[in-house]
Design an enzyme around this catalytic site. Structure first.
Site, PDB file in Angstrom:
ATOM      1  N   VAL A  60       0.819  -1.225   0.000  1.00  0.00           N
ATOM      2  CA  VAL A  60       0.000   0.000   0.000  1.00  0.00           C
ATOM      3  C   VAL A  60       0.847   1.267   0.000  1.00  0.00           C
ATOM      4  CG1 VAL A  60      -2.048  -1.015   1.057  1.00  0.00           C
ATOM      5  CG2 VAL A  60      -0.299  -0.006   2.515  1.00  0.00           C
ATOM      6  N   ILE A  63       3.438   4.263   1.441  1.00  0.00           N
ATOM      7  CA  ILE A  63       3.407   4.978   2.724  1.00  0.00           C
ATOM      8  C   ILE A  63       2.083   5.719   2.828  1.00  0.00           C
ATOM      9  CG2 ILE A  63       4.602   6.587   4.255  1.00  0.00           C
ATOM     10  CD1 ILE A  63       7.163   6.022   2.892  1.00  0.00           C
ATOM     11  N   HIS A  64       1.041   4.978   3.187  1.00  0.00           N
ATOM     12  CA  HIS A  64      -0.286   5.565   3.317  1.00  0.00           C
ATOM     13  C   HIS A  64      -0.543   5.977   4.757  1.00  0.00           C
ATOM     14  CE1 HIS A  64      -1.854   3.855  -0.687  1.00  0.00           C
ATOM     15  NE2 HIS A  64      -1.387   5.068  -0.808  1.00  0.00           N
ATOM     16  N   ALA A  65      -1.816   6.284   5.051  1.00  0.00           N
ATOM     17  CA  ALA A  65      -2.121   6.859   6.362  1.00  0.00           C
ATOM     18  C   ALA A  65      -1.505   6.096   7.533  1.00  0.00           C
ATOM     19  CB  ALA A  65      -3.626   6.944   6.534  1.00  0.00           C
TER      20      ALA A  65
END
Lengths: 559, 86
Positions: free
Chosen positions: B12, B14-16
């Site tokens: 994914v 570096i998401h939330a």
């Protein structure tokens, strides 16, 4: 003293101050501030409160659903104290003399736009996180209370009606009773009240006046009366009534540990309907045999985006392991109709009750269904799981859903993830179509569970949310009961069991009828378990069966 | 000042949540200033929204710059953490 009359939909007596549910304010006022320093401090205080609230939510999520669920709130916490975010707000307040509300709103829009303009749909969705955090700070600045209850002591909560997404966020420890202007006995508030075991009165209409806010009140769920500023005599009477109810409760408590068996030896299982893993506590407290309906919607209502497989897995696993080997039947996603969730972006429909809902959504959007089934099967390794599908009308729907289950099982097998091979798969019988072809459906599944709320609504063509249709919405209608008889006979011919998980299961006037029909399981709200056990243990089916069946199937009694 | 590059392997990116974890980790190195660079853009590693704003995806390279403190030790332990978590 002011007495107002509504419809009691959950019994009990409560005494406490009356408070109105506070919804978030949406209108923004802009003004120039003189003292920018103190305005900045006002923001800093609100920011700190926001961070504290998120910390509490993170802990709550950790207890209920594990670390991953908590991480969402922790990320929100970090956003609230992010330096870029804070400095932008600081500049708007200190340099441009904006009020804090305007500064937060503009900053929220600016950051949300940054995310929304990114070339990746996941990051675009993070705009919602920024907005969520900012709204929390704004609500604090406006003095609106998260969870809607502006009181430190428990209250009688008044509202027009509460949406499912609102009821799920309520601080349940602060609620003594519900009193609502709209609603019916099958509305979400009523169901929640019965699960919580507290009184609820609905349909009070415009008798509820804003000036009642904060005034002492008493409610009596069995008569549907609300007393504002009760006089001494009323207080004494109702306290006495509450005492008698407590005595009755003690008598019920003595039934704990006893079997659900009639005088002539017929057994029936008594299970519970619940809406979140925390309800398991009241299931065990009331000594139910298992969970007959676990509504999985709470997972979706609690989130701003589709809940992940791991998040769901943790919640199901918790419920299964807390139930300690007793059966837990989890119903797959049942939204649409009266239960709407924003991020599903379901188009508005003319006739939502007849529209894209429940299993239909799952079959139309298999990726959502697949995630939930994977979480369910993974959780099956930690207890005794049953899965059931809502809103079935045709055999092909069941086959398609089962095919998806098989696919998930073979995936898990290939990945070496443990699951229970013997998970029972069943369906809800809540449409007349499913009841009429129950002989064919019985060959596809391990059990039936009759959802009498929808079955009544669809059979009688009568909207259960509509206040004015009360006397037409008759779940005792012979059409409904005859369908239940037909479904039971078809189930038994095919060697599967059948239960009732609608409100009707707890209706003691029908317990003898259900026993006579041969229903195998009744799933009711936790507080109804022991009264039902009492009724079962006092019944001699052999003495009433012939007459009741003649009433139902013959020409005899006119309903 | 020390620099090193890291290729994100987390599907994914570096998401939330991963970004939240990363900022939390970077916070531990109180004596060093750590920044992230992707392409032309450099951001302070302590600023969550800015880190998320880089929009780092799987397979993309991020340059980490460490200034101050025991730079060698920070580079070593931070890259070990990155390999484990991102």
């Amino acid at each position: 003293m002011i007495t107002i009359q509504g419809k009691g939909v959950s019994t009990g007596v409560a005494e406490g101050p009356l408070y109105f549910y506070k919804r978030a304010v949406t209108t923004l006022k802009r003004y120039t501030v003189e003292d920018t320093e103190s305005e900045w401090n006002r923001f800093k205080d609100a920011q700190q409160k926001c961070i504290d609230q998120l910390g509490e939510l993170a802990e709550k999520a950790r207890e209920e659903a594990g670390d991953e669920a908590a991480m969402l709130f922790e990320t929100h916490q970090m956003m609230a104290e992010d330096l870029d975010y804070e400095e932008t707000i600081q500049a708007l307040i200190m340099e441009e003399a904006n009020n804090a509300e305007a500064a937060v709103t503009d900053t929220s829009v600016q950051f949300a736009e940054m995310f929304a303009s990114m070339d990746d749909t996941y990051m675009q969705a993070r705009a919602a996180d920024v907005k969520d955090v900012s709204d929390r700070i704004l609500n604090i600045l406006y003095g609106v209370v998260q969870g809607g209850i502006d009181s430190d002591v428990p209250v009688i909560l008044a509202a027009d009606d509460l949406a499912p997404s609102e009821t799920i966020q309520l601080d349940k420890n602060k609620i003594l009773a519900f009193v609502t202007e709209g609603g019916s006995s099958s509305s979400h508030t009523a169901i929640l009240a019965r699960t919580m075991g507290i009184p609820a009165i609905v349909g009070l209409g415009d008798q509820m006046k804003p000036e009642f806010e904060g005034r002492p009140a008493m409610v009596d769920g069995s008569t549907g009366q609300v007393y504002v500023d009760p006089d001494e005599g009323t207080v004494a009477n109702l306290r006495d009534k509450r005492r008698r109810q407590l005595e009755y409760q003690q008598m019920l408590d003595e039934l704990k540990g006893k079997e659900n068996v009639t005088l002539d030896g017929q057994h029936i299982r008594v299970f519970c309907n619940i809406g979140s893993p925390e309800d398991v506590h009241s299931v065990l407290l009331n000594d139910a045999d298992g969970v007959g309906l676990f509504r999985s919607e709470f997972l979706y209502l609690n989130c701003d985006d589709y809940p992940t497989e791991d998040y769901q897995f943790e919640a199901y696993k918790k419920a299964l392991s807390d139930m300690d080997g007793r059966e837990v039947i989890i119903r797959t996603l049942d939204i649409g109709a009266d239960k709407q969730i924003g991020y599903f972006e379901l188009p508005k429909e003319e006739n939502p009750a007849l529209g894209n809902r429940a299993l239909r959504i799952c079959l139309n959007r298999p990726e959502i269904f697949h995630t939930q089934l994977r979480a369910l099967y993974r959780a099956s390794a930690y207890g005794h799981l049953g899965i059931m599908f809502p809103m079935v009308t045709s055999v092909w729907e069941v086959r398609e859903a089962k095919k998806m289950c098989e696919q998930v099982k073979s995936e898990l097998k290939a990945e070496g993830i443990p699951y229970d091979e013997h998970v029972q798969v069943g369906i809800m019988i809540e449409t007349p179509a499913a009841a009429v072809i129950s002989d064919r459906l019985a060959k596809e599944v391990d059990f039936f569970s009759c959802g009498t709320n929808d079955l009544t609504q669809y059979t009688l063509a009568c909207d259960r949310q509509n206040n004015d249709l009360g006397r037409f919405f008759n779940p005792h209608h012979p059409a409904v009961l005859r369908l239940l008889k037909m479904v039971t006979d078809n189930a038994h011919k095919n060697g599967i069991w059948v239960g009732i998980c609608g409100e009707l299961g707890a209706d003691l006037e029908l317990t003898e009828t259900f026993l006579s029909i041969g229903i195998d399981e009744l799933s009711v709200s936790p507080r109804s378990v022991l009264p039902l056990r009492k009724k079962i243990r006092e019944t001699d089916v052999s003495k009433v069966r012939d007459e009741l069946m003649d009433d139902l199937l013959g020409e005899g009694k006119i309903f | 000042m020390k620099e090193f590059e890291f290729v994100v392997t987390d599907p994914v990116g570096i998401h939330a949540r991963p970004a939240g974890n990363l900022v939390k980790e970077i916070k531990k190195y109180t004596d060093s200033k750590i920044s992230l660079t992707k392409g032309e853009k450099t951001v302070d590693g302590l600023r969550l929204m800015a880190v998320m704003g880089l929009g780092v995806k799987q397979g993309e390279t991020v340059k980490f710059t460490v200034e101050g403190g025991d730079e060698d030790a920070v580079v070593e332990s931070l890259s070990a953490w990155l390999k484990e978590n991102l």
